[in-house]
Structures are given as C-alpha cells and as structure tokens.
Design an enzyme around this catalytic site. Structure first.
Site, PDB file in Angstrom:
ATOM      1  CG  ASN A  46      -2.007   1.046   1.137  1.00 25.58           C
ATOM      2  OD1 ASN A  46      -1.912   1.973   0.336  1.00 25.58           O
ATOM      3  ND2 ASN A  46      -3.015   0.927   1.963  1.00 25.58           N
ATOM      4  CG  ASP A  47       1.844   2.758   3.694  1.00 24.89           C
ATOM      5  OD1 ASP A  47       0.766   3.338   3.483  1.00 24.89           O
ATOM      6  OD2 ASP A  47       2.074   2.091   4.715  1.00 24.89           O
ATOM      7  CB  VAL A  48       5.915   0.594  -1.341  1.00 26.44           C
ATOM      8  CG1 VAL A  48       6.567   0.326   0.001  1.00 26.44           C
ATOM      9  CG2 VAL A  48       5.078  -0.589  -1.772  1.00 26.44           C
TER      10      VAL A  48
END
Lengths: 464, 100
Positions: free
Chosen positions: A390-392
């Site tokens: 998600n964050d990457v």
C-alpha cells in the site's frame, strides 16, 4: 595458556570481520554466516577453558552451570529459530537482540558491586548496563508490536518532552552512580536498571507501524555498543571487535533504511508517524470512486498481456500467498507473458524481507527487480498487480506535502496501463494513510484474501 | 591533566576503536538491499559475543556468591539464545537464496 587464549580471540575477531564481509554478497553469504558462527564457538570455548585471572575460581559446579546454561540457551534458540515462519522473522530477530541486551545488562549488574570506587571500570559497567537494558526493553516492545500483540502506537501527552526528561534522568543518574559509587548503597544500580527499562519502553512505544524496522536496526546497534563496553571492561578483543563492528554496521543499516523512506532518523524517533493523518484520509474519500474487477475478467486481462509486474507487500506474506503468486508467475510465463517482481526497499517489515519470502517460494533471484531499475519499465507494462502493498505505491508520497510519507521514493505504478490492487478491504495501509491510487481511473480493485483470491485467479487462467 | 593521561594510557585502544568503526562501515557499505535482512540478522548474532563477558562473570564470581552465580547463569542463557538463535535464523534465510 594465555597465549592460546589470545590466538582463540584473534580467530574470533577476524572471523567476525570476514563473516560479515562475506554476508554482503549473495553467493558467499551463507558461508560467511557459518564462518562467524565458527569464530564465535572458538571464542566461547577458549574463554571457558583458558580464561584464568587472579580472581578466577574453577570448580565442577561452575562448569555444570556454564554448560547447563549454554545447553538450555542453545536448545531454545535452535528450536525457535528452526520453527519460526518466515513472515515472523523480524520479531524473532528483535527478540534475540533483546536477549543479547539483557545479557549485557546482567553483566553490568553483577560487576558493579566489587568495582565500586574504580571510576574507569564503573563507567564501562554502567554504560554497558544502561545501553543493554534499553535495548532489552525496547526490543521486547518492538517484538510485541511486530507480532501484533500491541498494534496501536501509544502516545502519552507531550511524549517527546517526557522521553527527553527520562533520558536526561538516565544520563545524570548514570554519571552520579559512577562518580559517587562508594557513598551510595549497592542497590542504586538496580534502581538505574529499572529507570533504563522504563526509558527503553518509552523510546519504542510511540513509534508505530512502518518505522519499526528502523527501530530494530537501531536497537541492534545498541546491543553491539553494550557488548563493546563489556569489551572495554575486560579488555576483551572479540567483544570489542564484534560489538563495535555491529554498532557501526547497524547504524549504517539504520541510516540506509531511513534514506529509503527519505526521512531523517530524528524524524523517525521524534516524529509522530504510524498514527496516520486523519485529515488526509477524510479528503481522499471525496477523490472519486473505486472500481472493482471480477476474477474472470482479470484472468483474461493477464492472459493476453505482454508484460506484468507484481508488486508484493507485507499483506502477501500475512496471507501466506508467496507460493501461489509464484504459481501465477510460472503459469503466465508459460503463456508467453513477461513477469517481474518490483521490490521496494522497505517492502515488508525489514529491508529485504520480501526477497527472503519470495526466495522461500523458489522465485528466481533475477526476477526480483529493485525500485530504481523497475520504475522506468512501468510505462511499457500492461498490468501491475499490487498484492498486499500500500504505502510503497501511494502517490501521496510525491504529491501531498502534508502526508507523513511525503518524500519517500515510491514505485511509479500509475505509469502502467492497468493497475490491479488486491486487498482484503478498503482499509488504510500499515502506516495508516489512505491511498489515492485506489481512485485512479486506471485502477481496479481485486478484493479478497490474497491467497484465496490468487488461487481462484490461477484456476481461472488455467481454463483459458 | 587527567584526560591526557587517559589518552596516553589507552592510546592503542583508541586507535583500535576508530579503526574498528571504519571496518564496520566499510564491510556494510554497498551491500544490496536484498541482503539487508540477513545481514541485520547476522550482525545480531555477532553481537551475541557479549556471552564471552557472561562466561567471564561466571568464572570470576566467588563460588559462595550464590546470587552472583544465578545472575551469571541467566546471562549465559540469554547470551546463548542470542548467538545460537541469531546464527540459525540467519542460516535459514540465506539457505533460501542459495537454492537458486
């Protein structure tokens, strides 16, 4: 026999350096680890049988206790390390690190009494004890957080000032205990021990989510430092070499990890991260609608693509889907699709964690492509399949200065022709930040548990 | 000046420390991210060398000091956990890379 012991210690020190160096290369890494273990064994056996000073007393009871302790520790350590699942690796490393810290703390606690009045020896004893203790309690908290037993970051009011006050207290108390050891009762060292435990907890508790790997790496170098102080105390070269080597190497690894997230270390330790920004999440919900895709449509899309890039994240590991993703990759390759994996430097819970997991399921080393190399390939990619990451891949890292991950280099998946995101639900990522990528017009959501959904997908493609 | 005396007496030690710091940085520098996890784990095992200190505590403690022996005993267990667990878990990780 002093000479023979010195040779044992020389072998120990040199093998640590050579072993660590060899671990920096995939081909020699395993041998490097074994060389380190060999040197360690020599240093330990040498100490047991050859270390003799004026204070040394040797009797059967001591040998029984030493070998008994080594037996117990080896049995537990060996079994835990052999049994653990690859996904649980980070918390295990954290736990072993804490044990080393506790060992250093106990050394300091026992050495304190008969060294009172000797300022030089006491400064090493107290420093090693305090740093080892902080590493111990901090690692236990990190372990609890990573294993999900304590998932919310705890933030006391004014925690930064509170932490700094406690740290100051620890430092002042340590100096005072060293200088005034003869005037103070012996048990002050235990009070200092308790205060250091509290500081270790306070230090780790507010740090959340995505920053835990940085903390483990940092605590790792703390234990190295504590071991080095033990080396000063006994003028013991393997302890010094091993401790300092790990201290400096661990610091470098910590900084490398921070660099991968484009945030200074101070920001990780003092910045409020992991709680997420409520404001950003609220905004994003108005940024458009989310499309979803059915498994049959996705099967067709993948089957007729030329190039597919898989972006694996920790969610893939949690769902134990690393084997089925490899099956999908092999199937698509058989159909003439080019498949690669895009590995973000902070994917997973430790640097390189994702590589270890995919290697476990026999994915070829060459198929794992690092971020800088894969980013230019996204415009020629037909489908990006994001699984449990998600964050990457969150474009907020580039566009939203108010986002806590702003400035972190990300995988430019939005340049691909189609973006498929497999997630269990619409909840935010580990860092607690909403992801605008989900609302992109090229994005389709493929909802479901990674393992189950991918197994269905593989079955569907086989029928085409 | 006490501080100068300290430097004179510990000159070799100070050189040793500075060089060891550089060796640590040099050894890790340029390692691909792929290997960071096993490397961290391997470094973790190496600082388990603190167990040598725990054994020295055991050897130096007076046999009549039961409390000291108990603390030393616990320290050796903890140090062994760090060493054995650390090396075994690192070996398991690296074993997977080698299968290729």
């Amino acid at each position: 026999m002093k000479g023979l012991l010195e040779i044992c210690y020389l072998i120990g020190s040199v093998t640590f350096i050579i072993g660590l160096k060899m671990m920096g290369n995939a081909k020699t890494a395993r041998k490097g680890n074994l060389i380190g273990a060999f040197g360690m064994t020599i240093a330990i056996l040498g100490t047991i049988f050859l270390f003799r000073t004026d204070h040394t007393t040797v009797n059967t009871l001591k040998f029984v206790l030493i070998f008994g302790a080594i037996g117990i520790g080896s049995a537990i350590g060996w079994l835990t390390a052999k049994k653990v699942e690859m996904t649980k690796m980070p918390e295990l490393v954290s736990m072993f690190n804490g044990m080393g810290g506790a060992c250093a703390a106990l050394i300091g606690l026992t050495e304190y009494e008969h060294n009172r009045g000797n300022i030089a020896a006491l400064s090493f004893i107290v420093a090693g004890m305090v740093i080892g203790t902080i590493s111990f309690s901090g690692s236990i908290i990190a372990y609890l957080k990573l294993s999900g037993k304590m998932d919310k970051p705890v933030r006391l009011p004014n925690y930064n000032s509170l932490n700094n006050i406690v740290l100051l207290l620890v430092v002042i108390a340590s100096v005072y205990v060293v200088l005034q050891s003869l005037a103070l009762p012996v048990f002050v060292i235990w009070i200092l021990f308790v205060v250091a435990i509290i500081y270790g907890i306070l230090f780790t508790v507010p740090i959340g989510g995505a920053d835990m790997p940085v903390v483990i790496s940092l605590l790792n170098s703390f234990t190295g430092l504590a071991a080095a102080f033990g080396g000063f105390l006994y003028d013991n070269k393997p302890m010094l070499t091993g401790g300092i080597l790990v201290g400096s190497a661990g610091t470098l690894l910590t900084l490398a990890r921070c660099k991968a997230m484009n945030r200074p270390l101070s920001n990780v330790i003092f910045g409020a991260f992991g709680g997420g920004s409520g404001a950003a999440a609220g905004e994003a919900s108005e940024k458009g609608t989310v499309k979803d895709i059915q498994v049959s449509d996705l099967a067709v899309l993948l089957n007729y693509s030329k190039k597919v890039v898989i972006v694996p994240g920790y969610g893939l590991a949690v769902a134990q889907a690393q084997h089925v993703i490899h099956e999908l990759e092999k199937l698509l390759e058989e159909r003439g699709v080019e498949v690669k994996y895009a590995i973000h430097p902070v994917a997973g819970r430790m640097p390189g964690h994702m590589n270890v997991l995919l290697a476990e399921s026999n994915v070829e080393y060459e198929k794992l492509v690092e971020m800088e190399d894969i980013n230019p390939e996204f415009p020629q990619t037909d489908v990006v399949l994001v699984v449990g990451a998600n964050d990457v891949v969150n474009p907020a890292a580039k566009t939203d200065p108010s986002s806590p991950i702003y400035g972190m280099p990300i995988l430019d998946v939005e340049n691909a022709k189609n973006i498929i995101i497999n997630k269990r639900s619409m909840s935010a990522g580990y860092a607690g930040i909403d992801n605008l990528l989900f609302y992109n017009s090229k994005t389709s959501m493929f909802f479901g548990d990674a393992k189950k959904a991918l197994t269905e997908l593989v079955a569907e493609i086989k029928q085409l | 000046m006490e501080i100068f005396d300290f430097f004179v007496q510990n000159r070799e030690m100070i050189y040793f420390i500075i060089l060891a710091v550089f060796v640590g940085i040099e050894v890790i520098g340029g390692v691909p991210t792929v290997l960071h996890t096993p490397l961290m784990s391997g470094a973790n095992a190496i600082h388990g060398v603190v167990i040598v200190g725990a054994i020295i505590v055991m050897l130096d403690t007076d046999p009549s000091n039961i409390f000291g022996l108990i603390l030393g005993f616990l320290a050796v267990i903890l140090g062994t956990l760090n060493v054995v667990g650390g090396f075994v878990v690192t070996d398991r990780m690296l074993e997977m890379f080698k299968k290729k």
